[in-house]
Design a protein around this motif. Structure first.
Motif, PDB file in Angstrom:
ATOM      1  N   PRO A 113       0.808  -1.214   0.000  1.00  0.00           N
ATOM      2  CA  PRO A 113       0.000   0.000   0.000  1.00  0.00           C
ATOM      3  C   PRO A 113       0.850   1.278   0.000  1.00  0.00           C
ATOM      4  N   LEU A 114       2.013   1.252   0.654  1.00  0.00           N
ATOM      5  CA  LEU A 114       2.859   2.447   0.658  1.00  0.00           C
ATOM      6  C   LEU A 114       3.311   2.822  -0.749  1.00  0.00           C
ATOM      7  N   ASN A 115       3.444   1.842  -1.628  1.00  0.00           N
ATOM      8  CA  ASN A 115       3.815   2.140  -3.010  1.00  0.00           C
ATOM      9  C   ASN A 115       2.638   2.611  -3.846  1.00  0.00           C
ATOM     10  N   ARG A 116       1.426   2.558  -3.289  1.00  0.00           N
ATOM     11  CA  ARG A 116       0.241   3.065  -3.987  1.00  0.00           C
ATOM     12  C   ARG A 116      -0.232   4.415  -3.446  1.00  0.00           C
ATOM     13  N   VAL A 117       0.330   4.867  -2.329  1.00  0.00           N
ATOM     14  CA  VAL A 117      -0.073   6.148  -1.752  1.00  0.00           C
ATOM     15  C   VAL A 117       0.388   7.262  -2.689  1.00  0.00           C
ATOM     16  N   PRO A 118      -0.517   8.181  -3.040  1.00  0.00           N
ATOM     17  CA  PRO A 118      -0.106   9.289  -3.905  1.00  0.00           C
ATOM     18  C   PRO A 118       0.927  10.186  -3.209  1.00  0.00           C
ATOM     19  N   GLU A 119       1.712  10.929  -3.992  1.00  0.00           N
ATOM     20  CA  GLU A 119       2.712  11.843  -3.434  1.00  0.00           C
ATOM     21  C   GLU A 119       2.075  12.829  -2.466  1.00  0.00           C
ATOM     22  N   VAL A 120       0.879  13.264  -2.796  1.00  0.00           N
ATOM     23  CA  VAL A 120       0.101  14.112  -1.901  1.00  0.00           C
ATOM     24  C   VAL A 120      -1.270  13.467  -1.804  1.00  0.00           C
ATOM     25  N   GLY A 121      -1.641  13.072  -0.629  1.00  0.00           N
ATOM     26  CA  GLY A 121      -2.971  12.492  -0.488  1.00  0.00           C
ATOM     27  C   GLY A 121      -3.010  11.256   0.375  1.00  0.00           C
ATOM     28  N   ARG A 122      -4.099  10.529   0.201  1.00  0.00           N
ATOM     29  CA  ARG A 122      -4.446   9.436   1.097  1.00  0.00           C
ATOM     30  C   ARG A 122      -4.858   8.211   0.286  1.00  0.00           C
ATOM     31  N   LEU A 123      -4.571   7.038   0.838  1.00  0.00           N
ATOM     32  CA  LEU A 123      -5.006   5.768   0.270  1.00  0.00           C
ATOM     33  C   LEU A 123      -5.800   5.030   1.335  1.00  0.00           C
ATOM     34  N   ASP A 124      -7.034   4.671   1.000  1.00  0.00           N
ATOM     35  CA  ASP A 124      -7.852   3.803   1.855  1.00  0.00           C
ATOM     36  C   ASP A 124      -7.882   2.440   1.195  1.00  0.00           C
ATOM     37  N   THR A 125      -7.613   1.415   1.957  1.00  0.00           N
ATOM     38  CA  THR A 125      -7.522   0.071   1.407  1.00  0.00           C
ATOM     39  C   THR A 125      -7.933  -0.953   2.454  1.00  0.00           C
ATOM     40  N   THR A 126      -8.123  -2.177   2.009  1.00  0.00           N
ATOM     41  CA  THR A 126      -8.425  -3.292   2.912  1.00  0.00           C
ATOM     42  C   THR A 126      -7.404  -4.391   2.675  1.00  0.00           C
ATOM     43  N   ALA A 127      -6.974  -5.010   3.765  1.00  0.00           N
ATOM     44  CA  ALA A 127      -6.014  -6.108   3.686  1.00  0.00           C
ATOM     45  C   ALA A 127      -6.605  -7.357   4.327  1.00  0.00           C
ATOM     46  N   ALA A 128      -6.118  -8.513   3.878  1.00  0.00           N
ATOM     47  CA  ALA A 128      -6.375  -9.778   4.557  1.00  0.00           C
ATOM     48  C   ALA A 128      -5.335  -9.846   5.676  1.00  0.00           C
ATOM     49  N   TRP A 129      -5.790  -9.649   6.901  1.00  0.00           N
ATOM     50  CA  TRP A 129      -4.910  -9.501   8.063  1.00  0.00           C
ATOM     51  C   TRP A 129      -4.648 -10.869   8.676  1.00  0.00           C
ATOM     52  N   VAL A 130      -3.376 -11.286   8.696  1.00  0.00           N
ATOM     53  CA  VAL A 130      -2.973 -12.613   9.171  1.00  0.00           C
ATOM     54  C   VAL A 130      -2.253 -12.469  10.511  1.00  0.00           C
ATOM     55  N   ARG A 131      -2.809 -13.150  11.540  1.00  0.00           N
ATOM     56  CA  ARG A 131      -2.241 -13.101  12.882  1.00  0.00           C
ATOM     57  C   ARG A 131      -2.007 -14.516  13.390  1.00  0.00           C
ATOM     58  N   PHE A 132      -1.060 -14.615  14.323  1.00  0.00           N
ATOM     59  CA  PHE A 132      -0.754 -15.891  14.962  1.00  0.00           C
ATOM     60  C   PHE A 132      -0.840 -15.696  16.459  1.00  0.00           C
ATOM     61  N   PRO A 133      -1.193 -16.807  17.211  1.00  0.00           N
ATOM     62  CA  PRO A 133      -1.400 -18.171  16.733  1.00  0.00           C
ATOM     63  C   PRO A 133      -2.699 -18.286  15.935  1.00  0.00           C
ATOM     64  N   GLY A 134      -2.767 -19.339  15.220  1.00  0.00           N
ATOM     65  CA  GLY A 134      -3.927 -19.552  14.346  1.00  0.00           C
ATOM     66  C   GLY A 134      -3.533 -20.371  13.139  1.00  0.00           C
ATOM     67  N   PRO A 135      -3.465 -19.794  11.992  1.00  0.00           N
ATOM     68  CA  PRO A 135      -3.580 -18.354  11.733  1.00  0.00           C
ATOM     69  C   PRO A 135      -5.013 -17.871  11.786  1.00  0.00           C
ATOM     70  N   LEU A 136      -5.159 -16.652  12.244  1.00  0.00           N
ATOM     71  CA  LEU A 136      -6.427 -15.945  12.191  1.00  0.00           C
ATOM     72  C   LEU A 136      -6.345 -14.984  11.014  1.00  0.00           C
ATOM     73  N   VAL A 137      -7.322 -15.014  10.131  1.00  0.00           N
ATOM     74  CA  VAL A 137      -7.324 -14.147   8.957  1.00  0.00           C
ATOM     75  C   VAL A 137      -8.660 -13.420   8.911  1.00  0.00           C
ATOM     76  N   SER A 138      -8.594 -12.097   8.847  1.00  0.00           N
ATOM     77  CA  SER A 138      -9.809 -11.282   8.780  1.00  0.00           C
ATOM     78  C   SER A 138      -9.510 -10.002   8.011  1.00  0.00           C
ATOM     79  N   PRO A 139     -10.559  -9.294   7.560  1.00  0.00           N
ATOM     80  CA  PRO A 139     -10.334  -8.029   6.858  1.00  0.00           C
ATOM     81  C   PRO A 139      -9.831  -6.955   7.827  1.00  0.00           C
ATOM     82  N   LEU A 140      -8.948  -6.105   7.341  1.00  0.00           N
ATOM     83  CA  LEU A 140      -8.439  -4.976   8.109  1.00  0.00           C
ATOM     84  C   LEU A 140      -8.491  -3.742   7.214  1.00  0.00           C
ATOM     85  N   THR A 141      -9.325  -2.772   7.596  1.00  0.00           N
ATOM     86  CA  THR A 141      -9.472  -1.532   6.847  1.00  0.00           C
ATOM     87  C   THR A 141      -8.356  -0.583   7.262  1.00  0.00           C
TER      88      THR A 141
END
Length: 184
Positions: A113-141
């Motif tokens: 996402p940092l490579n998609r952030v405009p030079e001036v501005g904001r990027l809103d995105t969603t990621a598949a968030w992977v946590r351990f133990p688990g793995p637990l995977v859920s959306p992260l805005t």
């Protein structure tokens, strides 16, 4: 790993014993991130290796995490296809619309996402968030806003987490306050 190496980085954990080494390579149709995280958390020692494949627009196409966490084997594969995401071949409709994978144990996955952030501005995105133990995977805005001096304001809606990231010219986080900093 095939492809031309563009950058390498290494971080040391600030909140626990740990380190992470990562390499970014350019491929014919995108990028590949390969890393090795070693750390100790509340579940014991972890030795996790990851490979993340990224398209030419810096969106994640797949991620593999293997190794061991707290004495338990880890093998998780996430794939983004036309019909959405799968986790270990199981469809995950709750991840529809996610553009990235965020591996909670490393700052490496902020690169996309940092490579998609405009030079001036904001990027809103969603990621598949992977946590351990688990793995637990859920959306992260997530939200990334470029600020002065190479700083990027980061926030995650589901956790109400917010911080300011220092970033290098390749898009790697150099300082993730209280969690990670480059050790090179």
């Amino acid at each position: 790993m095939s492809g031309e190496t563009i950058a390498t980085t290494q971080w040391r954990a600030l909140d626990r014993d740990g380190e992470d080494k990562c390499r970014l390579a350019r491929l014919d149709q995108g990028w590949m991130l390969v890393g090795h995280a070693r750390f100790r958390d509340g579940n014991g020692w972890a030795a996790l290796d990851y490979v993340i494949r990224v398209d030419a627009d810096w969106c994640t196409t797949s991620a593999d995490v293997t190794g061991e966490h707290g004495g338990d084997p880890v093998a998780v594969r996430l794939v983004r296809g036309r019909d959405g995401w799968t986790v270990n071949d199981a469809p995950r409709p709750d991840l529809r619309g996610a553009e990235d994978v965020d591996l909670a144990f490393t700052p490496a996955t902020n690169l996309m996402p940092l490579n998609r952030v405009p030079e001036v501005g904001r990027l809103d995105t969603t990621a598949a968030w992977v946590r351990f133990p688990g793995p637990l995977v859920s959306p992260l805005t997530q939200s990334y806003t470029r600020e002065r001096g190479g700083m990027v304001r980061y926030s995650a809606e589901e956790t109400a987490f917010e911080t300011q990231l220092a970033v290098d010219r390749h898009g790697f986080v150099t300082t993730y306050p209280g969690l990670w900093e480059t050790s090179e």
